[in-house]
Enzyme design. Sequence first.
Site, PDB file in Angstrom:
ATOM      1  N   GLN A  33     -10.588   4.566  -1.420  1.00  0.00           N
ATOM      2  CA  GLN A  33     -10.844   3.107  -1.355  1.00  0.00           C
ATOM      3  C   GLN A  33      -9.584   2.445  -1.195  1.00  0.00           C
ATOM      4  OE1 GLN A  33     -13.781   2.416  -0.681  1.00  0.00           O
ATOM      5  NE2 GLN A  33     -13.924  -0.079  -0.580  1.00  0.00           N
ATOM      6  N   LEU A  34      -9.525   1.671   0.036  1.00  0.00           N
ATOM      7  CA  LEU A  34      -8.362   0.691   0.301  1.00  0.00           C
ATOM      8  C   LEU A  34      -8.070  -0.243  -0.979  1.00  0.00           C
ATOM      9  CD1 LEU A  34      -6.436  -0.219   2.648  1.00  0.00           C
ATOM     10  CD2 LEU A  34      -8.055  -1.844   3.126  1.00  0.00           C
ATOM     11  N   HIS A  35      -6.939  -0.088  -1.561  1.00  0.00           N
ATOM     12  CA  HIS A  35      -6.236  -0.977  -2.480  1.00  0.00           C
ATOM     13  C   HIS A  35      -4.819  -1.549  -2.301  1.00  0.00           C
ATOM     14  CE1 HIS A  35      -5.634   3.227  -3.741  1.00  0.00           C
ATOM     15  NE2 HIS A  35      -4.364   2.770  -4.395  1.00  0.00           N
ATOM     16  N   LEU A  36      -4.652  -2.481  -2.536  1.00  0.00           N
ATOM     17  CA  LEU A  36      -3.448  -3.252  -2.544  1.00  0.00           C
ATOM     18  C   LEU A  36      -2.600  -3.253  -3.898  1.00  0.00           C
ATOM     19  CD1 LEU A  36      -1.351  -5.307  -0.736  1.00  0.00           C
ATOM     20  CD2 LEU A  36      -2.754  -7.033  -2.077  1.00  0.00           C
TER      21      LEU A  36
ATOM     22  N   PHE B 145       1.105  -1.243   0.029  1.00  0.00           N
ATOM     23  CA  PHE B 145      -0.001  -0.162  -0.155  1.00  0.00           C
ATOM     24  C   PHE B 145       1.048   1.209   0.046  1.00  0.00           C
ATOM     25  CE2 PHE B 145      -1.918  -3.524   2.540  1.00  0.00           C
ATOM     26  CZ  PHE B 145      -3.299  -3.518   1.739  1.00  0.00           C
TER      27      PHE B 145
END
Length: 214
Positions: free
Chosen positions: A137-140, A129
């Site tokens: 928006q949480l994103h890997l 991250f």
Amino acid sequence: LLLGSRAADGVSGRGRAGASTAPVKDALTSGPPRKWVFFSGWDALMQCAMHPERSGGGALWWDERVVVIVDKYPKARHHWLVVAREAAMIEPSCLKLEHLPLLEHMLSVGQDWAARHREPSAAPFRYGFHAIPSMQQLHLHVISQDLQGSGMNHKKHWNSFATVYFRDACNVMEQLREMEHACVDEDTASNLLKNPLECNRCHERFQTMPALKS
């Protein structure tokens, strides 16, 4: 790298943590060929996470917890995003100990996707991250370490992946286990983007991006 011309055999419906998932959807193999479409704006990832079926092929695969998409401006030859579908998961700073299963699933999906779709000669992958995300928006990030993508054009791009500004998923999970929440010193993180250009492999320093990428 847009994978529209490649067939995908999907990602295992069971993560490494052992949590079962609902039947998967794979935009590469289901339905007629579709034009690549990307949502736009600061909340584009949230839009795709909430409505992957409306992405027109931009969402490569999804289950009830995550969506896999190709990065619109890839920073490496292989660069995908695993996006959390939970609406409250805006960025890593939202993470608490209770979100460990979600992170484990995101990492498992990313690792499986890379293993299935990487080229034999591809560079090793990292999974992590940004300290300060550029999109909501949480994103890997699932990114090969050649860092030679068409979107890798500026110093800040390079330093966002080649310094500790890029936080490995395993380190974030370890922080959650120890502190029960994720935290970042934003001033320190922002300064990392100003670091000298340094090769992520040999650590030689360069004055310009063209020289570094040559």
